[in-house]
Design a protein around this motif. Sequence first.
Motif, PDB file in Angstrom:
ATOM      1  N   GLU A   1      45.585  44.156  42.102  1.00 28.38           N
ATOM      2  CA  GLU A   1      45.826  42.907  42.844  1.00 28.38           C
ATOM      3  C   GLU A   1      44.690  42.640  43.808  1.00 28.38           C
ATOM      4  O   GLU A   1      44.477  41.508  44.240  1.00 28.38           O
ATOM      5  N   ASN A   2      43.973  43.700  44.144  1.00 33.06           N
ATOM      6  CA  ASN A   2      42.843  43.532  45.062  1.00 33.06           C
ATOM      7  C   ASN A   2      41.765  42.706  44.382  1.00 33.06           C
ATOM      8  O   ASN A   2      41.354  43.014  43.260  1.00 33.06           O
ATOM      9  N   ARG A   3      41.313  41.665  45.099  1.00 34.56           N
ATOM     10  CA  ARG A   3      40.404  40.722  44.457  1.00 34.56           C
ATOM     11  C   ARG A   3      39.068  41.389  44.097  1.00 34.56           C
ATOM     12  O   ARG A   3      38.455  41.073  43.089  1.00 34.56           O
ATOM     13  N   ILE A   4      38.667  42.344  44.936  1.00 32.94           N
ATOM     14  CA  ILE A   4      37.368  42.981  44.668  1.00 32.94           C
ATOM     15  C   ILE A   4      37.479  43.868  43.434  1.00 32.94           C
ATOM     16  O   ILE A   4      36.632  43.845  42.532  1.00 32.94           O
ATOM     17  N   VAL A   5      38.574  44.622  43.385  1.00 29.50           N
ATOM     18  CA  VAL A   5      38.778  45.520  42.237  1.00 29.50           C
ATOM     19  C   VAL A   5      38.902  44.695  40.962  1.00 29.50           C
ATOM     20  O   VAL A   5      38.324  45.019  39.919  1.00 29.50           O
TER      21      VAL A   5
ATOM     22  N   ASN B   1      37.731  41.791  40.439  1.00 26.21           N
ATOM     23  CA  ASN B   1      36.393  41.277  40.119  1.00 26.21           C
ATOM     24  C   ASN B   1      35.567  42.345  39.399  1.00 26.21           C
ATOM     25  O   ASN B   1      34.903  42.084  38.393  1.00 26.21           O
ATOM     26  N   PHE B   2      35.653  43.550  39.929  1.00 25.41           N
ATOM     27  CA  PHE B   2      34.925  44.680  39.312  1.00 25.41           C
ATOM     28  C   PHE B   2      35.377  44.888  37.858  1.00 25.41           C
ATOM     29  O   PHE B   2      34.563  45.022  36.941  1.00 25.41           O
TER      30      PHE B   2
END
Lengths: 347, 667
Positions: free
Chosen positions: A312-316, A318-319
């Motif tokens: 749910e983390n946007r950075i993860v 994105n990764f």
Amino acid sequence: MRLIHTADLHLKKGEKNRLEVLRWLINNLERFGADALIIAGDLFDNDTDANILRPEVRKIFQNTDAKVIIIPGNHDQHSYSYDYDYGENVVQLIKTPFESYQLAGIKMVGIPYQEKRFIECIKDLPEEIDLLVAHGTLYDKTFIFNYIDDEETRYMPVYPESLSGLARYIALGHIHSRCIEKKYGDTFVVYPGSPSALDIKCVGKRCVYLVEFRDGDLKMETVEVEISPYWVTREFFLFPGAEAKLIDEIREFLSGIKDKRVMVHLDIRGFSEESDRNLKSRVEQLIREFKGKFSDFRIDTDKVQSWSQLLENRIVRNFVQKTEGIEFNLRMKIFEITLPIFNKLLE
Amino acid sequence: MIYGLNESGKTALIEALGWLLFRRSIKDLRYDRPLDIEIIIEDAGHTYSLPAKKIKFRLPVGNIAGLLYVRASESAVFDKKSQDSFWDSIKTMLGRIGKGIPFTKLDKKIFDEVGLQFKKKGWNENKTRIIQQERERLRNLKDYLEQIGKIEDKEVCQSRLKDRYTFLKNRLSKIEMAKRYKNYKELKNLYGLYLETKSRYQDYDRYKYDYQTRWQKLLIERESLIKAEENRKRTIEEIDVLKQEIDKLTEKDDMISAQGLEESIRTLPGKTEGWDIRYSGLILSITTILFLISFFLPIPKIISIFLFLLGLAQFVFSLYQRKKVQDIDRQRSELLDRAKAVFPEVDNLDQFYEKVRDLHEQRMKREAMLQEKERVLKLFGDPRDIDKIENEIEELRKKTGLAEIDDLDEKIREKKLLDDKLARIKANIAERLNEGDENRWMRMIESMKTEPPEEEVDVEQEDEVKAEIERIGQRIQEMERDIRVFRAVQKSTYNVTDDHSAFLEYHQLRKRLEDYDLERQAAIKAREILIEMSSELDQFIEDIISGDEGLNRYFHLVTGRYDRVEVVDKDFVAYEKTRKFQIKGLSSGTRDQLLLCFRIAALKRLYPQGFFLLLDDAFIFADWVRREKLVRLLKDCADKGNQIIYLTSDNHTRDLFRQFGARITEL
């Protein structure tokens, strides 16, 4: 002289299919033109089952005039004795380190499973053996690493170097999963695999070997055990966000299987952005959909890691998205390394 | 808007919200753990209640959460202590996944986790050591696995060779037994032959070599004596003949002597021819003529007379000589007649003289011969010795029982043969027993008594068997050495307890080493992705500052003075036309306003679907004009679906919010 070579039937009380396979083999010996049936160990799953099933097995053996030649395996090491009656046509090769037997001019030697090194058993072997029957693990580097994780491979190691020139045909037993054919010098070494699908490792159609000795020539071919179900196993890789696509892929794969004897085992591994529950629900639905089509159907998702909260983390996320298109082994490894690190940061 | 006087509980309330919503640590709270608090959240038609055992949605945490919550007089959006620049701080804050390091620095952690050097992309020291150790171990195991089969095969071969070795040893033992038996039998037979030969030899004892020698000697002696007798007789006869001859010669000699022939002949002058009278007459004639001529010719008369006289004298002398020769011839004739009476065969005196000389010589010769024969005659023995010899021979005949020496010779030859045979047998036995004393032989041979072999063996194969035993023995030793060395290093070098473990370990190690390469690739790839994301984050922050609805616009709206804000050397710089102001050069109120504007601009981009913002007296340092502009800005945010909760104890701020339609709760 023709004979059927099989091994590892692992007859067990309650496992009627396995007994049926034995019955099928005996009843079809005449059809194959075989003069003998060679059972290279582990006819029974254990000595208790041997005692329970012996009368029934004797009855089955009595259905043929062909010789049935048996050696003990590691599972039924103590299931044989000259006091035990398996039928008049049954030859138990139980003397250690080996026992010789001659049938229609074919010189055969049986090495019953014993808790000593194989080389110690063969040192006094006679020369010019046509058929050697043994039960052990062939430590051939071309295939043994596929099985070495299995504790069963500890039993009676046999090295290829010891087999060359030992006999014309070496009938081995112990490896269940599939048939293996090797040739060392002029010696053929064969594992027929179990004629029954004992577990999910028994992948592919079950078969036995039909071996023919004729005037110094040796011919062999596999004969399919038509009544045996068999496992088809397939590994699928799941990447976050590709859950639905994976289910479609699996569905397409299952739809392509036509043989009704097939038992399917799917091993899904990888990383899911869905929760365990969601994934399980998808898998259950798939099982319901195809259950009637196969005699057994299993989907193993134990190797799927669910990282739903992390993803749910946007950075993860994105990764993860940026890994798309990378070769799947490398991609799996990237997730294997990075997702736990990401997760640790979020704890 | 929540309004309350000092100590009315505003801070306690906001701490409780922060604790529950953002999971702030209790130790950061001024009033300890909040009690009896419930937050109801409505989102997309769902209602959530906090606190809850299981949170079904995720609230922002860490620094991002910090954007949503501003404590009184603390509008900073980042942790000043740990960052070098505003830019880095913002980037860290936005790039931070959770409470840990930001993703922009995550690649370092990934590399550390995998064991890679951050800059060189190679394995770090520790991992390199591990990989080297594992590779070394893999090599050892591979080596072991390659050898184990061969060693097993060697063990089989060695075992078979040992069986063969034992078999050959038994065979050799049988051969040796058979040889011992054969030797015993041969010696026994030889000894029997020796005894038999010896016994036979004893029968020949009477045939002594001395007898033979003596007999031979006697025979030779007898022969010699017989020959001597014959010679003696012949010599006597010869003496007689010689004597008769001498007598005859003596008789003749006597006759010669009696007639004095010899003396007469000896005294008789020798026969001379004399001067030839014709020559003398001629010389006389010449000298006479010369004399006569001298009277008519001028020749000295003296010389012619002398020559005439000389011629005359020589003629006279010749006549005298002629007379003398005639006398001698007559005497000789007379003597010859007398000589013929002795030797009728002679024709002249010279012959006679020769005969006489010959007669003397014959006589002397015969006399010498006679003397010699008489001397020889004296040397011949006594004829009686032959009898003695005969007696001795007879005696030998009695001793040997043989009539003739030929018989003895035959016997002696037989004896010699036996003797040779016996000597050969003795030498053979002595050599085989290594004992010269024949008295000990019997006992020694008996001590060598061996039972006959149970089965027939070919003793001829002994060398072949021995050679094979030696060859196999060497081979076994070589294999033994190889196997021993291998088994020793199995423990020490390979550290392998059993083959299955070795196979398993090899398999796992190989997979692990292959996995290291994949890990390295994965880490490098992850870094590439993170660098790409970092670059995107730079762009994102830039967009917060200068994009639509960004910091520039908001800050200009609030201050009415600064046209734009830029990031120079990673820090904010505010521009008023051409003048620029470092963030440190701004008043604390203006700085708070700048950061609040940044916060709103960032939240709009981070949470485009909507956000909430907790402000604890965030405008306290703003003048009234800017306060109004800030409230307007917040009103604008709230109108776009965001939620703003503002807590204050300031009446003016409360009224401003009321003026803009905020819901006021008074504590």
